[in-house]
Design a protein around this motif. Sequence first.
Motif, PDB file in Angstrom:
ATOM      1  N   VAL A 191       0.670  -1.277  -0.077  1.00  0.00           N
ATOM      2  CA  VAL A 191      -0.080  -0.023  -0.090  1.00  0.00           C
ATOM      3  C   VAL A 191       0.743   1.144  -0.083  1.00  0.00           C
ATOM      4  O   VAL A 191       1.997   1.309   0.466  1.00  0.00           O
ATOM      5  CB  VAL A 191      -0.984   0.097   1.200  1.00  0.00           C
ATOM      6  CG1 VAL A 191      -1.884  -1.165   1.028  1.00  0.00           C
ATOM      7  CG2 VAL A 191      -0.252   0.346   2.295  1.00  0.00           C
ATOM      8  N   LEU A 192       0.265   2.259  -0.635  1.00  0.00           N
ATOM      9  CA  LEU A 192       1.248   3.432  -0.719  1.00  0.00           C
ATOM     10  C   LEU A 192       0.730   4.415   0.379  1.00  0.00           C
ATOM     11  O   LEU A 192      -0.350   4.891   0.619  1.00  0.00           O
ATOM     12  CB  LEU A 192       0.883   4.101  -2.050  1.00  0.00           C
ATOM     13  CG  LEU A 192       1.589   3.567  -3.279  1.00  0.00           C
ATOM     14  CD1 LEU A 192       0.867   2.223  -3.809  1.00  0.00           C
ATOM     15  CD2 LEU A 192       1.766   4.229  -4.454  1.00  0.00           C
ATOM     16  N   GLY A 193       1.796   5.439   0.572  1.00  0.00           N
ATOM     17  CA  GLY A 193       1.489   6.542   1.557  1.00  0.00           C
ATOM     18  C   GLY A 193       1.061   7.558   0.606  1.00  0.00           C
ATOM     19  O   GLY A 193       1.844   8.883   0.746  1.00  0.00           O
ATOM     20  N   GLY A 194       0.031   7.617  -0.254  1.00  0.00           N
ATOM     21  CA  GLY A 194      -0.410   8.389  -1.049  1.00  0.00           C
ATOM     22  C   GLY A 194       0.252   8.556  -2.473  1.00  0.00           C
ATOM     23  O   GLY A 194       1.371   7.756  -2.574  1.00  0.00           O
ATOM     24  N   GLY A 195      -0.200   8.786  -3.360  1.00  0.00           N
ATOM     25  CA  GLY A 195       0.062   8.663  -4.708  1.00  0.00           C
ATOM     26  C   GLY A 195      -0.665   9.802  -5.558  1.00  0.00           C
ATOM     27  O   GLY A 195       0.522  10.616  -6.087  1.00  0.00           O
ATOM     28  N   PHE A 196      -1.884   9.723  -5.666  1.00  0.00           N
ATOM     29  CA  PHE A 196      -2.376  10.960  -6.543  1.00  0.00           C
ATOM     30  C   PHE A 196      -1.969  11.128  -8.007  1.00  0.00           C
ATOM     31  O   PHE A 196      -2.026  12.090  -8.435  1.00  0.00           O
ATOM     32  CB  PHE A 196      -2.389  12.431  -5.954  1.00  0.00           C
ATOM     33  CG  PHE A 196      -2.528  12.001  -4.299  1.00  0.00           C
ATOM     34  CD1 PHE A 196      -3.869  11.817  -3.900  1.00  0.00           C
ATOM     35  CD2 PHE A 196      -1.530  12.416  -3.278  1.00  0.00           C
ATOM     36  CE1 PHE A 196      -3.937  11.554  -2.451  1.00  0.00           C
ATOM     37  CE2 PHE A 196      -1.472  12.431  -2.144  1.00  0.00           C
ATOM     38  CZ  PHE A 196      -3.070  11.911  -1.616  1.00  0.00           C
ATOM     39  N   GLY A 197      -1.454  10.128  -8.539  1.00  0.00           N
ATOM     40  CA  GLY A 197      -0.742  10.198  -9.982  1.00  0.00           C
ATOM     41  C   GLY A 197       0.704  10.321 -10.115  1.00  0.00           C
ATOM     42  O   GLY A 197       1.531   9.961 -10.829  1.00  0.00           O
ATOM     43  N   GLY A 198       1.479  10.753  -8.782  1.00  0.00           N
ATOM     44  CA  GLY A 198       2.660  11.272  -8.908  1.00  0.00           C
ATOM     45  C   GLY A 198       3.607   9.709  -8.700  1.00  0.00           C
ATOM     46  O   GLY A 198       4.987   9.780  -8.893  1.00  0.00           O
ATOM     47  N   LYS A 199       2.873   8.720  -8.487  1.00  0.00           N
ATOM     48  CA  LYS A 199       3.911   7.415  -8.308  1.00  0.00           C
ATOM     49  C   LYS A 199       3.378   6.714  -9.650  1.00  0.00           C
ATOM     50  O   LYS A 199       3.208   5.209  -9.480  1.00  0.00           O
ATOM     51  CB  LYS A 199       3.677   6.738  -7.146  1.00  0.00           C
ATOM     52  CG  LYS A 199       4.233   7.433  -5.916  1.00  0.00           C
ATOM     53  CD  LYS A 199       4.040   6.812  -4.758  1.00  0.00           C
ATOM     54  CE  LYS A 199       4.726   7.559  -3.629  1.00  0.00           C
ATOM     55  NZ  LYS A 199       4.125   7.365  -2.209  1.00  0.00           N
ATOM     56  N   ASP A 200       2.470   7.098 -10.663  1.00  0.00           N
ATOM     57  CA  ASP A 200       2.121   6.294 -11.746  1.00  0.00           C
ATOM     58  C   ASP A 200       3.531   6.720 -12.752  1.00  0.00           C
ATOM     59  O   ASP A 200       3.324   7.714 -13.559  1.00  0.00           O
ATOM     60  CB  ASP A 200       0.852   7.053 -12.547  1.00  0.00           C
ATOM     61  CG  ASP A 200       0.444   6.247 -13.571  1.00  0.00           C
ATOM     62  OD1 ASP A 200       0.819   4.981 -13.955  1.00  0.00           O
ATOM     63  OD2 ASP A 200      -0.655   6.603 -13.990  1.00  0.00           O
ATOM     64  N   GLY A 201       4.241   5.892 -13.022  1.00  0.00           N
ATOM     65  CA  GLY A 201       5.308   6.074 -13.938  1.00  0.00           C
ATOM     66  C   GLY A 201       6.652   6.024 -12.994  1.00  0.00           C
ATOM     67  O   GLY A 201       6.746   5.703 -11.785  1.00  0.00           O
ATOM     68  N   ALA A 202       7.931   6.165 -13.768  1.00  0.00           N
ATOM     69  CA  ALA A 202       9.164   5.617 -13.268  1.00  0.00           C
ATOM     70  C   ALA A 202       9.590   6.758 -12.412  1.00  0.00           C
ATOM     71  O   ALA A 202       9.714   7.843 -12.600  1.00  0.00           O
ATOM     72  CB  ALA A 202      10.186   5.645 -14.331  1.00  0.00           C
ATOM     73  N   THR A 203       9.798   6.329 -11.050  1.00  0.00           N
ATOM     74  CA  THR A 203      10.492   7.208  -9.949  1.00  0.00           C
ATOM     75  C   THR A 203      11.868   6.399  -9.600  1.00  0.00           C
ATOM     76  O   THR A 203      12.910   6.634 -10.242  1.00  0.00           O
ATOM     77  CB  THR A 203       9.543   7.486  -8.953  1.00  0.00           C
ATOM     78  OG1 THR A 203       9.235   6.222  -8.327  1.00  0.00           O
ATOM     79  CG2 THR A 203       8.351   8.075  -9.237  1.00  0.00           C
ATOM     80  N   VAL A 204      11.746   5.607  -8.930  1.00  0.00           N
ATOM     81  CA  VAL A 204      12.967   4.970  -8.237  1.00  0.00           C
ATOM     82  C   VAL A 204      13.454   3.454  -8.977  1.00  0.00           C
ATOM     83  O   VAL A 204      14.298   2.906  -8.523  1.00  0.00           O
ATOM     84  CB  VAL A 204      12.845   4.968  -6.886  1.00  0.00           C
ATOM     85  CG1 VAL A 204      13.056   5.962  -5.881  1.00  0.00           C
ATOM     86  CG2 VAL A 204      11.942   3.872  -6.321  1.00  0.00           C
ATOM     87  N   GLN A 205      12.272   3.252  -9.919  1.00  0.00           N
ATOM     88  CA  GLN A 205      12.504   1.687 -10.091  1.00  0.00           C
ATOM     89  C   GLN A 205      13.628   1.191 -10.727  1.00  0.00           C
ATOM     90  O   GLN A 205      14.201   0.594 -10.518  1.00  0.00           O
ATOM     91  CB  GLN A 205      10.964   1.283 -10.960  1.00  0.00           C
ATOM     92  CG  GLN A 205       9.661   1.483 -10.191  1.00  0.00           C
ATOM     93  CD  GLN A 205       9.178   3.006 -10.154  1.00  0.00           C
ATOM     94  OE1 GLN A 205       9.724   3.802 -10.418  1.00  0.00           O
ATOM     95  NE2 GLN A 205       7.707   2.917 -10.326  1.00  0.00           N
ATOM     96  N   CYS A 206      13.709   2.188 -12.014  1.00  0.00           N
ATOM     97  CA  CYS A 206      14.915   1.606 -12.887  1.00  0.00           C
ATOM     98  C   CYS A 206      16.468   1.938 -12.106  1.00  0.00           C
ATOM     99  O   CYS A 206      17.194   1.050 -12.072  1.00  0.00           O
ATOM    100  CB  CYS A 206      14.881   2.377 -14.185  1.00  0.00           C
ATOM    101  SG  CYS A 206      13.458   1.758 -15.209  1.00  0.00           S
ATOM    102  N   LEU A 207      16.644   2.936 -11.433  1.00  0.00           N
ATOM    103  CA  LEU A 207      17.448   3.072 -10.625  1.00  0.00           C
ATOM    104  C   LEU A 207      17.836   2.371  -9.769  1.00  0.00           C
ATOM    105  O   LEU A 207      18.987   1.666  -9.475  1.00  0.00           O
ATOM    106  CB  LEU A 207      17.428   4.464  -9.806  1.00  0.00           C
ATOM    107  CG  LEU A 207      17.263   5.682 -10.820  1.00  0.00           C
ATOM    108  CD1 LEU A 207      16.713   7.163 -10.024  1.00  0.00           C
ATOM    109  CD2 LEU A 207      18.722   6.172 -11.378  1.00  0.00           C
ATOM    110  N   LEU A 208      16.671   1.776  -8.865  1.00  0.00           N
ATOM    111  CA  LEU A 208      16.985   0.889  -7.705  1.00  0.00           C
ATOM    112  C   LEU A 208      17.330  -0.710  -8.612  1.00  0.00           C
ATOM    113  O   LEU A 208      18.102  -1.213  -8.069  1.00  0.00           O
ATOM    114  CB  LEU A 208      15.742   0.497  -7.139  1.00  0.00           C
ATOM    115  CG  LEU A 208      15.689   1.185  -5.858  1.00  0.00           C
ATOM    116  CD1 LEU A 208      14.085   1.112  -5.335  1.00  0.00           C
ATOM    117  CD2 LEU A 208      16.636   0.793  -4.954  1.00  0.00           C
ATOM    118  N   ALA A 209      16.602  -1.107  -9.600  1.00  0.00           N
ATOM    119  CA  ALA A 209      17.021  -2.296 -10.285  1.00  0.00           C
ATOM    120  C   ALA A 209      18.664  -2.349 -10.676  1.00  0.00           C
ATOM    121  O   ALA A 209      18.966  -3.338 -10.568  1.00  0.00           O
ATOM    122  CB  ALA A 209      16.052  -2.448 -11.344  1.00  0.00           C
ATOM    123  N   LEU A 210      18.817  -1.237 -11.398  1.00  0.00           N
ATOM    124  CA  LEU A 210      20.263  -0.930 -11.668  1.00  0.00           C
ATOM    125  C   LEU A 210      21.023  -1.151 -10.416  1.00  0.00           C
ATOM    126  O   LEU A 210      22.166  -1.770 -10.592  1.00  0.00           O
ATOM    127  CB  LEU A 210      20.481   0.520 -12.424  1.00  0.00           C
ATOM    128  CG  LEU A 210      21.966   0.868 -12.797  1.00  0.00           C
ATOM    129  CD1 LEU A 210      22.430  -0.158 -13.736  1.00  0.00           C
ATOM    130  CD2 LEU A 210      21.959   2.359 -13.373  1.00  0.00           C
TER     131      LEU A 210
END
Lengths: 771, 159, 281
Positions: free
Chosen positions: A237-256
């Motif tokens: 569950v998210l501590g809020g999103g409102f659209g701002g976590k729809d898309g790349a944020t930390v994902q690719c950086l973290l996977a790298l």
Amino acid sequence: MKPSVPEIGRSLRRADGPSKVTGREKYAADHYGEGLLWAGVRRAGVPHGRILSVDTAEAAALPGVVAVLTGGDVPGTNRQGIVHKDQPVLCREKVRHFGDAVALVIAGDRETLAKAISLVRVRMEPLPGVFGVDDALAPGAPLVHEEWSGGNVLLRATIRNGEAEKALEACPVIVEETFEVPPQAHAFLETENGVAWQEEDGTVVLVVSTQAPFRDKWEVSHALGLPWDGIRVVGPVLGGGFGGKDGATVQCLLALAALHAGGRRVKMWWDREENFLAGYKRHGARLHYRLGAREDGTLHALHCRLFYDTGAYAHLGGEVMALGMEHAGGPYRIPHTLIEGWCVYTNHPVAGAMRGFGVAQVSFAAERMMDLLAGKLGMDPLELRKRNALRQGDRNCAGVTLTASTGILECLERIGGHPLWTGRETWKGQAGPFKKRGVGLAAVWNAMGYGRGLPDSALAKIELTPEGRLRLYSGVSDMGQGNATAFVQIAGHILSQEDETIELIQPDTARTLPSGSSAAGRTTYTYGNALIPACEELRRRIVGRAALMLLVDTLDDLELLPGRVRHPASGREVPLSVLAATMTEHERICISQFLMPVVREVPGTGKEFRIGFPHLFFAHAAHLARIEVDELTGTIEVKDWLAATEAGRVLNPQGFEQQVQGAVAQGIGYGTLEEVKLREGRILTPDFAAYILPGSLDVPEIISLVEEVEEPTGPYGMKGVGEVGANGPLPAIANALADGCGISMTRAPLTAERVLEALRRKGTPGAGETS
Amino acid sequence: MIIGFTLNGKKATVDTRPDRRVVDVLREDFGLTGVKEGCGTGECGACTVLVDGEPRLGCLMLAVQMEGRDLVTIEGLAPEGGLHPLQEAFLECGAVQCGFCTPGMVLAGSALLKRKASPGRAEIREAISGHLCRCTGYQKIVDAVETAAARGGKKEETE
Amino acid sequence: MKEVFLPGNLEELWRALEREPAPRPYCGGTDLLVHLRSGKTDPDALVCLERIPELSGVREEEGGLWIGAATTHARLLDDPLVRARLPLLARALSTLGSPPVRNMGTIGGNICTASPAGDTLPPLYALDGEVELRSRDSSRRMPLRRFITGPGETALRPDEILAGVRVTPDGTYNVHHFEKIGIRRAMACSIASLAALLRVSSSGEIEAARLAWGSVGPTVVVSGEAEQALLGKRLTRDVLEDAAERARKAVSPIDDVRASAAYRREVSGNLLLRLMEHRPL
């Protein structure tokens, strides 16, 4: 609220409530682990520049640093983006906004990480930047993306119905105005973060605060060149999103980072400052409107030119603008419309999805225009709106004939009958010294779903566990809006089980099924519609198995009850635990898919939109704001709020009200306080001390009236209600301000300083009192 | 250095640097992740901890300042497995959405109710004014504190 | 790593302060920790004053009130002496930060931070507050107006700490007015504030006036001109407009992200008009 079998239409305690009130809920940010490493990003620090060199040696030599990576270390395409893949994971050649990522550092602790980030030496040739729509569109403007064929224009689109220009000439009454809205920050309390690691088999696992775990998997795979099936995304569950976590944020950086961490867990948690610097924003926009009407107030023609500043990367900029254009005329019949849109790249922070996706912007303009028109016509603003309100069967401003439920007229009527409206003149007359009171209306709408061109689909999965309990696999994130609770409600209702006995699995690409993003007011509609047949099938299987076990030859004679199936005629029962133990996994699990219907009769306009146009379903709302303005300071105090909302039928009245109240509060922020201020690409409001959100004393008591209009295609007749409420406050407050003070504000937010300046220009003598 | 204090009713010690923030010590060394961090600058209230009964901000307190104090986090507000009446009220009134502000809100509300048994809505709004919530619009949080207060009052009457 | 000292009495404090380099004193941490985070300040060591009994509390002394520097805003707000005798300060305190910030922040911290936006400063200027500075070997007093020498700057010597502030309220003032403009209604940095003390006779004549503005100059702004303009007059619109015009001339605000200088100047005057509400009926 004691444990009980949920009923549709009755408030249900949130499924995630107990874990949240006790602090036990584990958000992505709450995941740590043994031997944890920390990852962080060296950001550009200039709005536009060519990278000459990135020297990592000093940083890498710092004890405790595990790796320092640059664009050259990204194995795949190094490109992210939902529609356009134009955003590097780590910039190689140039940077396009202040928060662009230049290097990724992995270290054993946060202090070392911060130190190492500061030791990455970046040599940059500054490039002239474009800091706004005019800059971007000027001839010879520097290009944000040299390789993009459209110059700085990400998308130029037109919606044309009838002959707006000619029709405007023939209108006896015309109003014209230009409006400006700033970028807004989502300001979810849990900033962007996640934890990632690589399993022994090579699988990269990400636990991340995300609205779209399944899309993230594609993004990471594409950007880093990893096999799609070698990535697992877990979305708590998210501590809020409102659209701002729809898309790349930390994902690719973290996977790298995980690829360089030797199997250790790596955590990245943007702090609030980094959230402002690198996170997405609501699009700032400039909106030029010309609206014409007949003398009786019937709207006749609209021409608007809309400019959306999408910042350095596309994200969903084109789609945000498309939705804004689709709603530009408001929830009204306007036979002739010409809606032109420009979505432009600039060297500003990246703008993307935010609750009210493109619509919050145009709602300000459209609803101020209605009041300006009412003023010019000498008409009551409510009557003007009612006269033109869309009904089912009408064609909207995008040329789409409305075939689904349309309740804006009913919402307006509810407002009109309310004492806050009927008693407004008395109330206004009671203002104290140096105070002026005003009452304003706004009629707003918001489409549900992705729109044409992108299948809006969900796959629901429900299981009767071997122990005889229900386990629900949600494939779509709950960022706080409560969709998961709605799923529990539906499953409990159909399968006659108490809500607290239902285990809820949050999205996990390894366990749950792709069900799209938590966005577009679609989650409960689409997933709920998929869940109903899955639950109904499971119910048949459970009762069917009970029939075998109880030797009953017709299912009608059996009753499914909490924890058991009963044969009322004989009083015999079989517990679900016993029954489940006799079923194979195949029998115990039911899966069903649903695809949202789309507009069949597509208008012959808006052809530039690849996806996301047009829409079939809309939620509607009419808002009433009562405000008090201080003439000495310009401060607006919002005193009362009334919101009448139509979003089909209501599954959970408390959940519905949560969405209305929360959206109004965000809208009040957008209307009166919030602005991401920029100077040459630098954010001047970099934290919560400078970017001001409404607090508990800034939001009034909100009265929520529900106008239920059955939407036959919805699960139990519902539509999504999450977004529409965010569109009303800015225009309602602006209209109240015009009503109370006679000033017409065209620039949001309506800060005390702007209000006082407008009062001064108007020459308001101040308080009525004299010496 | 070794810092000794009371944490959620039990004696606790931690051997740590004195200049770490309390929010980090509680989250990382004690696993009390109900202490949230939303801004790091004291503006949002998500990291609220009761220190000797008063709401304080874990992001603006250094570890050494825990010495000898009585700290209560959201995890320790009610006995293990139980709920504080205000937690009950939050559930019932729908005061929780994303839940990230909830620990701070509950602790602030509980401290208010200790000071004042039946606060008015304006006083409740004042008491939670240092806690940002981006989801609820605050109204249901006010409802919850009011509800818990009304219950507390009734309980006292019947006792 | 920074060393952080937590002295339990003055003797321990003096010992800590003798170290080289001297640790930086702090109390509530509501400003210091924000500045540590941003890198605006980065001392090698810190000393926290919150546990020193001699620096805390409120007591009646020399006909006035002595307030320990390490007393939190929340304690002051709850203090019956402060509420009864310093209503102007109490009003300002109630607008300062938020409840958790008031549980941590102290009046001494607010003074030593010496921000023009410090909410306790305008009332303390209007009340002619006096600071008490102590070192191991010395103790001295100084008017607050002289102690604060610029934004973030005070006359505090390196071996000294602020021990307390002494305020001797003049009981003849019968109007105690404080107003702060912030972007929102709590947890807001002041854009402009006004603290006013007036003595208005029963016939409505202003016999004495003390005015101080926050956030509209490098330090708190006082204006004898504006005060003078009120004396012997009544709280009418014309009189206050006249004083307001003088106030706008006296202030020297800056533009920042919260507001423009022009707005601050305008409202510095406008805030005086609110005093009309204090006209005797």
